[in-house]
Scaffold this motif. Structure first.
Motif, mmCIF file in Angstrom:
data_model
loop_
_atom_site.group_PDB
_atom_site.id
_atom_site.type_symbol
_atom_site.label_atom_id
_atom_site.label_comp_id
_atom_site.label_asym_id
_atom_site.label_seq_id
_atom_site.Cartn_x
_atom_site.Cartn_y
_atom_site.Cartn_z
ATOM 1 N N SER A 103 0.824 -1.210 0.000
ATOM 2 C CA SER A 103 0.000 0.000 0.000
ATOM 3 C C SER A 103 0.868 1.274 0.000
ATOM 4 N N GLY A 104 0.265 2.394 0.379
ATOM 5 C CA GLY A 104 1.000 3.658 0.338
ATOM 6 C C GLY A 104 2.104 3.702 1.387
ATOM 7 N N THR A 105 1.881 3.096 2.533
ATOM 8 C CA THR A 105 2.896 3.080 3.589
ATOM 9 C C THR A 105 4.158 2.387 3.082
ATOM 10 N N TRP A 134 1.008 13.768 7.700
ATOM 11 C CA TRP A 134 0.620 12.447 8.184
ATOM 12 C C TRP A 134 1.710 11.988 9.161
ATOM 13 N N ASN A 187 -3.103 15.502 3.915
ATOM 14 C CA ASN A 187 -3.504 14.928 5.206
ATOM 15 C C ASN A 187 -2.541 15.450 6.260
ATOM 16 N N ASP A 215 3.750 12.045 -2.321
ATOM 17 C CA ASP A 215 2.898 11.023 -1.718
ATOM 18 C C ASP A 215 1.468 11.273 -2.189
ATOM 19 N N ALA A 217 -1.974 9.521 -1.889
ATOM 20 C CA ALA A 217 -2.787 8.446 -1.309
ATOM 21 C C ALA A 217 -4.273 8.611 -1.609
ATOM 22 N N TYR A 218 -4.646 9.687 -2.304
ATOM 23 C CA TYR A 218 -6.077 9.988 -2.446
ATOM 24 C C TYR A 218 -6.496 10.313 -3.876
ATOM 25 N N SER A 248 -1.335 4.752 -3.517
ATOM 26 C CA SER A 248 -2.111 3.831 -2.675
ATOM 27 C C SER A 248 -3.483 3.594 -3.283
ATOM 28 N N ALA A 250 -5.751 2.181 -1.224
ATOM 29 C CA ALA A 250 -6.552 1.947 -0.020
ATOM 30 C C ALA A 250 -7.858 2.738 -0.082
ATOM 31 N N LYS A 251 -7.761 4.033 -0.339
ATOM 32 C CA LYS A 251 -8.950 4.901 -0.277
ATOM 33 C C LYS A 251 -9.761 4.823 -1.565
ATOM 34 N N ARG A 259 -3.786 -3.910 1.098
ATOM 35 C CA ARG A 259 -2.426 -3.372 0.973
ATOM 36 C C ARG A 259 -1.938 -3.352 -0.480
HETATM 37 N N1 PMP Z 1 0.151 8.825 2.838
HETATM 38 C C1 PMP Z 1 -0.814 9.576 3.373
HETATM 39 C C2 PMP Z 1 -0.673 11.052 3.324
HETATM 40 C C3 PMP Z 1 -1.923 8.987 3.967
HETATM 41 O O1 PMP Z 1 -2.875 9.749 4.486
HETATM 42 C C4 PMP Z 1 -2.021 7.579 3.989
HETATM 43 C C5 PMP Z 1 -3.210 6.917 4.615
HETATM 44 N N2 PMP Z 1 -3.581 7.331 5.858
HETATM 45 C C6 PMP Z 1 -0.988 6.841 3.408
HETATM 46 C C7 PMP Z 1 0.079 7.504 2.842
HETATM 47 C C8 PMP Z 1 -0.906 5.355 3.326
HETATM 48 O O2 PMP Z 1 -1.967 4.572 3.603
HETATM 49 P P1 PMP Z 1 -1.988 3.055 3.177
HETATM 50 O O3 PMP Z 1 -0.705 2.453 3.609
HETATM 51 O O4 PMP Z 1 -3.158 2.498 3.875
HETATM 52 O O5 PMP Z 1 -2.120 3.047 1.683
#
Ligand code: PMP
Length: 404
Positions: A103-105, A134, A187, A215, A217-218, A248, A250-251, A259
């Motif tokens: 995922s993004g993390t 974040w 974020n 980054d 993620a959205y 990412s 995820a959202k 992930r």
């Molecule tokens: N970067 C930012 C700025 C985020 O807000 C998030 C999610 N909270 C992520 C990365 C990564 O999230 P994830 O690992 O769930 O994709």
């Protein structure tokens, strides 16, 4: 053994959710959560994801073998096109190394690790992070020996962007500094630069030879439009700013727990890109060996099938649209119905899932204590926690603490 290991504090967001769950008040609201909820406050499985899952379940050719170290090729190729654009010059010239990540993390981590090892640092290893950002960004960079330093970003006086402070930091940082920028829907503030401001930022970064750690993620989740939310990233690539992108799903695909993400590193030449990819592969091997297959297969199906891609865009519009509606309704209630003191324009000007309300820590705490509304003490609310059933109660509660 381990007598000297100190007890770590619990994660504040998870602590908030636990307190919310324990609360028995029938009008309680959880605005801490960073995940989409539908109008009935339920997690939402995107219809297109359900369809993709059904297809995968019936596909007899699939098995549980390992994916390649750098991930499912149909996924990474389509994911790169999604964020960089189908006509990206960097993609056409073979200058993008893409790796599937946790995922993004995971993309942030792998990107940070790669920079820690291979970036041509002139002095100490430092990364410039927006104040605030974040919270995980700080921890991720520290883990790989890069010291986080902050640049001004949010201005509490305007509840908007401190553009002068930001530009000043870009100009005064040593040449070739690494700046982490949120590609869209910042974020935790929900405050993004305008197109004009992005242009200035890109120009300074080019002149100073800074590196952009983007980054994202959205994508799609902010405006409801995948291309619009990728504008800044594509603009930076087009301008030739040195950069990498963390992505990412995820959202925007509601695949939080699966992930699914990717890291895209743009190089100056195709040849450099091949070398970069070989090193990313070596790093990935020692960290996770092989990325997980299920979520990547879901996203790959959606991105590579035109009909499913259209379905996904509709689902994204549903999520982003509901959030935008909640912003409008909250704004209407505060300004037209309750005449809450202060300016609330930021509620509709901010973008994405999160909004900085501008209330102070004692007002945030009062909201939780007196109204059973759970939010982080910095006054950040997740718009996804609001719905047509609770927005009135939230607006009234906010109105009350503002007047106290
Ligand atoms: N970067 C930012 C700025 C985020 O807000 C998030 C999610 N909270 C992520 C990365 C990564 O999230 P994830 O690992 O769930 O994709």
């Amino acid at each position: 053994q381990w007598q000297s290991v100190p007890l770590a504090p619990p994660d504040s967001i998870f602590q908030l959710t636990a307190a919310y769950k324990e609360d028995t008040f029938n009008k309680k609201i959880n605005l801490g959560v960073g995940a989409y909820r539908d109008d009935d406050n339920k997690p939402w499985i995107l219809p297109v994801v359900k369809e993709a899952t059904r297809i995968l379940l019936n596909d007899e050719t699939l098995d549980h073998e390992y994916l390649p170290i750098t991930g499912l090729p149909e996924f990474t190729t389509a994911a790169a096109k999604l964020i960089l654009g189908p006509s990206s010059p960097a993609l056409a010239e073979g200058r993008v190394a893409s790796v599937q990540t946790i995922s993004g993390t995971g993309a942030n981590h792998l990107g940070a690790l790669f920079l820690s090892r291979f970036y041509q640092w002139t002095g100490e290893k430092k990364v410039w992070l927006s104040n605030p950002t974040w919270a995980n960004h700080h921890a991720i960079f520290k883990n790989v020996g890069i010291e986080p330093v902050e640049y001004p970003y949010y201005d509490p006086k305007t509840i908007g962007l401190d553009f002068n402070g930001f530009v000043n930091a870009l100009k005064t940082a040593p040449d070739r500094s690494v700046f982490l920028l949120h590609g869209c829907a910042h974020n935790p503030t929900g405050v993004d630069p305008t197109a004009e401001q992005w242009t200035t930022i890109a120009e300074i970064m080019l002149a100073k030879k800074h590196y952009a750690f983007l980054d994202c993620a959205y994508q799609g989740f902010a405006s409801g439009d995948l291309d619009k939310d990728a504008w800044a990233v594509r603009f930076f690539v087009e301008k030739g700013v040195a950069l990498l992108v963390c992505q990412s799903f995820a959202k925007n695909a509601g695949l939080y727990g699966e992930r699914v993400g990717a890291l895209h590193l743009v190089s100056a030449t195709e040849e450099a890109s091949a070398r970069v990819k070989s090193q990313l592969s070596v790093l990935q091997r020692s960290e996770i060996s092989n990325p997980p297959s299920h979520g990547a297969r879901i996203v790959s199906l959606i991105l590579n099938d035109p009909a499913m891609f259209e379905g996904w865009k509709r689902d994204i519009e549903t999520m982003a649209g509901r959030i935008i509606e909640m912003r409008k309704e909250l704004f209407r209630l505060l300004t037209e119905e309750l005449h809450t003191p202060g300016n609330w324009d930021h509620i509709v000007n901010q973008i994405g899932m999160f909004s900085f309300t501008g209330i102070n820590p004692s007002q945030s705490k009062a909201l939780t204590r007196e109204a059973h509304v759970y939010l982080t003490v910095n006054g950040r609310i997740s718009m996804a926690g609001l719905n047509t059933h609770n927005v009135q109660y939230f607006a009234e509660s906010l109105d009350k603490v503002v007047r106290q």
